[in-house]
Design a protein around this motif. Structure first.
Motif, short mmCIF file in Angstrom:
data_model
loop_
_atom_site.label_atom_id
_atom_site.label_comp_id
_atom_site.label_asym_id
_atom_site.label_seq_id
_atom_site.Cartn_x
_atom_site.Cartn_y
_atom_site.Cartn_z
N ILE A 345 0.84 -1.21 0.00
CA ILE A 345 0.00 0.00 0.00
C ILE A 345 0.87 1.25 0.00
CG2 ILE A 345 -1.77 1.29 1.24
CD1 ILE A 345 -2.68 -1.36 2.47
N TYR A 346 1.90 1.24 0.82
CA TYR A 346 2.81 2.39 0.92
C TYR A 346 3.47 2.70 -0.42
CZ TYR A 346 7.03 5.00 2.16
OH TYR A 346 8.04 5.92 2.22
N ASN A 347 3.86 1.64 -1.17
CA ASN A 347 4.54 1.84 -2.45
C ASN A 347 3.58 2.26 -3.56
OD1 ASN A 347 7.07 1.16 -1.41
ND2 ASN A 347 6.78 -1.02 -1.79
N ASN A 348 2.34 1.76 -3.52
CA ASN A 348 1.38 2.03 -4.60
C ASN A 348 0.45 3.19 -4.32
OD1 ASN A 348 1.51 -0.39 -6.74
ND2 ASN A 348 1.90 -1.23 -4.71
N HIS A 349 0.12 3.39 -3.05
CA HIS A 349 -0.79 4.47 -2.67
C HIS A 349 -0.25 5.20 -1.44
CE1 HIS A 349 -3.82 2.83 -5.44
NE2 HIS A 349 -3.52 1.64 -4.93
N PRO A 350 0.88 5.89 -1.57
CA PRO A 350 1.49 6.55 -0.41
C PRO A 350 0.59 7.57 0.25
CG PRO A 350 2.50 7.30 -2.45
CD PRO A 350 1.65 6.13 -2.80
N GLU A 351 -0.25 8.26 -0.55
CA GLU A 351 -1.12 9.28 0.02
C GLU A 351 -2.22 8.65 0.88
OE1 GLU A 351 -3.09 7.63 -3.44
OE2 GLU A 351 -1.04 8.36 -3.09
N ARG A 352 -2.67 7.43 0.52
CA ARG A 352 -3.69 6.75 1.32
C ARG A 352 -3.08 6.11 2.56
NH1 ARG A 352 -8.43 6.02 -1.69
NH2 ARG A 352 -9.31 5.46 0.36
N TRP A 353 -1.81 5.69 2.43
CA TRP A 353 -1.15 5.03 3.55
C TRP A 353 -0.96 5.98 4.74
CZ3 TRP A 353 -0.51 0.76 5.87
CH2 TRP A 353 0.49 0.61 6.83
N VAL A 354 -0.82 7.26 4.45
CA VAL A 354 -0.64 8.24 5.52
C VAL A 354 -1.80 8.16 6.52
CG1 VAL A 354 -0.55 10.71 6.03
CG2 VAL A 354 0.70 9.80 4.06
N HIS A 355 -3.00 7.93 6.01
CA HIS A 355 -4.18 7.86 6.88
C HIS A 355 -4.39 6.46 7.47
CE1 HIS A 355 -5.22 11.84 5.37
NE2 HIS A 355 -5.09 11.39 4.14
#
Length: 397
Positions: A345-355
């Motif tokens: 998730i961090y590699n593919n959707h870093p902006e979503r991983w923040v939450h």
């Protein structure tokens, strides 16, 4: 006279400087160095101290073998206690006159008790010390860690070298995941803060009362503490989630007790892709695996297109069920993301991983996923059908 004194003084200075510059002030002779090949670390519950055992290369082995004495051990064990790893290693100066050198170390064995309490101090020390290498193999011992180094391995003079050789073979055939210091630390520093290590244990039998070393399970760590152990079967399937590891399994896709039918195949990993899907606040993963099958043993089964299709279908169902069970155990029993979904998730959707980061411990157990396999029979061996058919054999009698 003055010029003569200057010449004498110059010659003295040249002699002094040449002597100083050509010598080693802080030298250590080879016979004063103890080469550490392996280290075992136990937690002593009595006084809450740390017991450290070093397997050292025996410097007298080659000399004694040259003299024809024989019977000499290629390694010796020395132990020391301390409040922590640094203190225990410092205390070796009280029991040994040799200077300890860790540049040739192969394995680090940590006891189960130490892993339950936490290994952050130990890992920090070995990662910080320049003599330890990132390629040192890491183990968790179900038994006393010292006992592992005491146990001899067949055809190996030094136990720690034998363990290193075992891990190199395991790395090639992919029966379980071999973990070195670098991979262990990467897991602890990942987004999921989870790592793992092979479990080493002693299996005692009548033929081998001293015990035989077995490496077939996997210890799971969350942050720096042991949270559970994967079975040998679960450990094999874990390899399917790591690209650089060549996983292979032996399964029985056709078993019929009534007709005495049996098919045993070996399954090889070709590729695994994990795709994350985030819709609103729900997250799911598609886990797509490609595998090839090689026939290993057939009893009372004639290979035709129908049977081969059946083998592929049954193998696919077995693999999907086993991988799903492994993921479910990581979610419900361990709540430890050793597979690395968080990192994906961090590699593919870093902006979503923040939450998601702060709540991953709650999100991971409820995470949805789908496992699918594409299985193809590639090899049937030197013969197509079994050389001996038990039904035909019974009819001829």
């Amino acid at each position: 006279m003055k010029s003569k004194n200057k010449i004498i003084l110059l010659n003295i200075l040249i002699l002094v400087f040449s002597t100083v510059l050509s010598s080693c002030i802080d030298k250590t002779e080879l016979n004063e160095i103890a080469l550490v090949i392996g280290i075992a670390i136990d937690k002593e519950e009595e006084d809450n101290s740390m017991l450290v055992t070093l397997e050292l290369a025996n410097p007298s082995t080659s000399k004694q073998s040259d003299e024809g004495s024989g019977g000499s051990n290629s390694s010796i064990l020395q132990a020391s206690k301390g409040k922590n790893l640094a203190d225990a290693l410092q205390n070796f100066t009280k029991v040994s006159t040799l200077s300890i050198d860790f540049s040739h170390i192969q394995v680090i064995v940590m006891s189960k008790e130490l892993c339950i309490e936490g290994v952050s101090g130990v890992i920090d020390y070995v990662a910080r010390d320049r003599q330890f290498r990132n390629l040192n193999w890491i183990f968790m011992s179900e038994n006393n860690a010292m006992e592992i180094l005491k146990t001899k391995i067949a055809n190996e003079d030094i136990t720690s070298l034998g363990l290193a050789n075992m891990m190199n073979r395991i790395k090639k055939n992919g029966s379980i995941l071999p973990i070195d210091l670098n991979r262990f630390i990467i897991g602890l520093q990942s987004q999921a803060k989870s790592s793992m290590a092979p479990v080493i244990r002693l299996e005692k039998t009548k033929d081998e009362p001293g015990g035989r070393i077995q490496i077939d399970k996997t210890a799971v760590f969350k942050k720096d503490r042991l949270v559970g152990i994967l079975t040998p079967e679960e450990s094999k399937y874990l390899a399917w989630f790591y690209r650089k590891i060549k996983g292979n399994l032996v399964v029985s896709p056709i078993v019929s007790a009534s007709q005495d039918q049996n098919v045993i195949v070996q399954v090889f990993k070709e590729d695994t892709k994990i795709e994350p899907h985030i819709i609103d606040d729900e997250i799911s993963f598609d886990i797509k695996c490609i595998a090839t099958v090689e026939m290993k043993e057939i009893t009372n089964v004639k290979l035709d297109s129908f049977v081969i299709d059946r083998i592929e279908t049954n193998t696919k169902q077995i693999l999907e069920a086993q991988l799903s069970q492994l993921i479910n155990k990581c979610q419900t029993n361990l709540n430890a993301d050793v597979i690395g979904f968080a990192e994906i998730i961090y590699n593919n959707h870093p902006e979503r991983w923040v939450h998601m980061k702060e709540n991953w411990q709650d999100i991971f157990p409820a995470m949805k996923y789908k496992v699918s396999f594409d299985v193809t029979v590639r090899k049937v061996g030197m013969v197509k059908n079994p050389p001996i058919n038990e039904d035909e054999e019974e009819n001829t009698q």
